[in-house]
Motif scaffolding. Structure first.
Motif, PDB file in Angstrom:
ATOM      1  N   LEU A 155      -1.567  -5.971  -2.254  1.00  0.00           N
ATOM      2  CA  LEU A 155      -1.222  -5.996  -4.046  1.00  0.00           C
ATOM      3  C   LEU A 155      -1.419  -4.771  -4.729  1.00  0.00           C
ATOM      4  O   LEU A 155      -2.465  -3.755  -4.904  1.00  0.00           O
ATOM      5  CB  LEU A 155      -1.774  -6.703  -4.390  1.00  0.00           C
ATOM      6  N   SER A 156      -0.589  -4.719  -5.552  1.00  0.00           N
ATOM      7  CA  SER A 156      -0.455  -3.266  -6.184  1.00  0.00           C
ATOM      8  C   SER A 156      -1.909  -3.364  -7.492  1.00  0.00           C
ATOM      9  O   SER A 156      -1.855  -5.234  -7.514  1.00  0.00           O
ATOM     10  CB  SER A 156       0.682  -2.720  -7.441  1.00  0.00           C
ATOM     11  N   ASP A 157      -1.993  -1.972  -8.029  1.00  0.00           N
ATOM     12  CA  ASP A 157      -3.811  -2.230  -9.408  1.00  0.00           C
ATOM     13  C   ASP A 157      -2.915  -2.907 -10.241  1.00  0.00           C
ATOM     14  O   ASP A 157      -3.011  -3.176 -11.084  1.00  0.00           O
ATOM     15  CB  ASP A 157      -3.942  -1.448  -9.358  1.00  0.00           C
ATOM     16  N   ARG A 158      -1.037  -3.001 -10.921  1.00  0.00           N
ATOM     17  CA  ARG A 158      -0.159  -2.824 -11.552  1.00  0.00           C
ATOM     18  C   ARG A 158       0.091  -4.597 -11.549  1.00  0.00           C
ATOM     19  O   ARG A 158       0.046  -4.925 -12.400  1.00  0.00           O
ATOM     20  CB  ARG A 158       0.646  -2.326 -11.781  1.00  0.00           C
ATOM     21  N   ASN A 159      -0.195  -5.368 -10.613  1.00  0.00           N
ATOM     22  CA  ASN A 159      -0.130  -6.970 -10.375  1.00  0.00           C
ATOM     23  C   ASN A 159      -0.964  -7.411 -11.497  1.00  0.00           C
ATOM     24  O   ASN A 159      -1.933  -7.441 -11.441  1.00  0.00           O
ATOM     25  CB  ASN A 159      -0.746  -7.099  -8.810  1.00  0.00           C
ATOM     26  N   LYS A 162      -4.077  -9.203 -10.375  1.00  0.00           N
ATOM     27  CA  LYS A 162      -5.516  -8.562  -9.961  1.00  0.00           C
ATOM     28  C   LYS A 162      -5.810  -7.726 -11.210  1.00  0.00           C
ATOM     29  O   LYS A 162      -6.757  -7.195 -11.581  1.00  0.00           O
ATOM     30  CB  LYS A 162      -5.244  -7.006  -9.389  1.00  0.00           C
ATOM     31  N   ARG A 163      -5.223  -7.221 -12.798  1.00  0.00           N
ATOM     32  CA  ARG A 163      -5.507  -6.930 -13.447  1.00  0.00           C
ATOM     33  C   ARG A 163      -6.370  -7.636 -14.390  1.00  0.00           C
ATOM     34  O   ARG A 163      -7.448  -7.533 -15.014  1.00  0.00           O
ATOM     35  CB  ARG A 163      -4.583  -6.331 -14.072  1.00  0.00           C
ATOM     36  N   GLU A 205       7.904  -6.010  -6.114  1.00  0.00           N
ATOM     37  CA  GLU A 205       7.692  -4.440  -5.989  1.00  0.00           C
ATOM     38  C   GLU A 205       6.378  -4.734  -6.668  1.00  0.00           C
ATOM     39  O   GLU A 205       5.730  -3.345  -6.359  1.00  0.00           O
ATOM     40  CB  GLU A 205       8.044  -4.289  -7.618  1.00  0.00           C
ATOM     41  N   ASP A 206       5.180  -5.670  -6.996  1.00  0.00           N
ATOM     42  CA  ASP A 206       4.063  -5.806  -6.618  1.00  0.00           C
ATOM     43  C   ASP A 206       3.478  -5.601  -5.173  1.00  0.00           C
ATOM     44  O   ASP A 206       1.911  -4.679  -5.346  1.00  0.00           O
ATOM     45  CB  ASP A 206       3.220  -7.224  -7.035  1.00  0.00           C
ATOM     46  N   ILE A 208       2.506  -2.995  -2.119  1.00  0.00           N
ATOM     47  CA  ILE A 208       2.011  -1.895  -2.250  1.00  0.00           C
ATOM     48  C   ILE A 208       1.996  -1.309  -0.100  1.00  0.00           C
ATOM     49  O   ILE A 208       2.674  -0.488   0.725  1.00  0.00           O
ATOM     50  CB  ILE A 208       1.455  -1.191  -2.391  1.00  0.00           C
ATOM     51  N   SER A 209       2.223  -2.953   0.485  1.00  0.00           N
ATOM     52  CA  SER A 209       2.361  -2.863   2.250  1.00  0.00           C
ATOM     53  C   SER A 209       2.838  -4.393   2.237  1.00  0.00           C
ATOM     54  O   SER A 209       2.264  -5.196   1.929  1.00  0.00           O
ATOM     55  CB  SER A 209       1.331  -2.645   2.679  1.00  0.00           C
TER      56      SER A 209
END
Length: 223
Positions: A155-159, A162-163, A205-206, A208-209
């Motif tokens: 997951l992206s750090d923008r998720n 995660k935030r 979009e969340d 990254i892989s």
């Protein structure tokens, strides 16, 4: 233990298929003064309920459905407040009691359909994925908490998860909120899974892989 995670597909949906049972439709029809639901054809129940709901004002209808679905968790004042807020905000994404968000989503979408868009249109994500352990452990059944922790590396750090829950996602500590974040987690073979959650928590979009590894440690106190 190390795991290999593959995200196969993420579907964005307006409703959770099968959430409302025939019995739910019949009971709700009674609350909307349509007593013949029990004798109606099962396939017609959703449409009958939509018509019955639309005979009421939006806020009044919201109160009835909220009381049916969340009456044990909310008092009359809270139900009345939410019924008004639902007309202008996606309460199911913003409500602070995370364990209620899934039920609020399904209430919202039932009303959204009945009123042809007077309520905001919230969306859910259905994530199809596989998780394979590098070492076979037939006794390990993955929980919602386990799955979210394993998703961390993909997951992206923008998720939003995660935030808001960085410590729970990355450290060897309990993550009780996972039970409310993931609404459904299903598997037939403990390898291929499907989860349902709000699009607000996880969307296409969340990631990254779509193929990544994760490590799952035994929580302190579980050993």
């Amino acid at each position: 233990m190390n795991y290999q995670i593959i995200i196969k597909r993420i579907d964005t949906v307006n409703e959770v298929e099968g959430y409302w049972s025939d019995d739910d439709y019949i009971q709700l029809l009674e609350k909307f003064n349509y007593p013949d639901g029990a004798t109606a054809e099962k396939k017609n129940l959703p449409e009958l309920l939509e018509m019955a709901i639309s005979d009421y004002g939006p806020s009044e209808a919201a109160e009835i459905v909220l009381a049916y679905q969340l009456g044990e968790d909310l008092n009359e004042g809270q139900i009345e407040q939410i019924s008004h807020n639902m007309l202008i905000d996606k309460v199911c994404e913003e409500y602070p009691e995370i364990h209620m968000q899934g039920r609020l989503f399904n209430v919202n979408q039932l009303l959204f359909k009945a009123y042809n868009g007077k309520f905001p249109n919230a969306k859910a994500s259905v994530v199809h994925f596989s998780i394979t352990a590098n070492e076979v452990d037939e006794t390990k059944i993955l929980t919602r908490e386990n799955v979210l922790k394993l998703f961390n590396n993909g997951l992206s750090d923008r998720n939003l998860i995660k935030r808001l829950f960085d410590d729970q996602m990355t450290q060897n500590i309990p993550f009780p909120e996972a039970e409310g974040i993931i609404w459904e987690l299903n598997t037939a073979d403990n390898v291929n899974y499907t989860l349902v959650t709000s699009e607000n928590w996880i969307n296409k979009e969340d990631f990254i892989s779509f193929e990544f590894e994760g490590v799952l440690e035994e929580l302190i106190g579980e050993l």
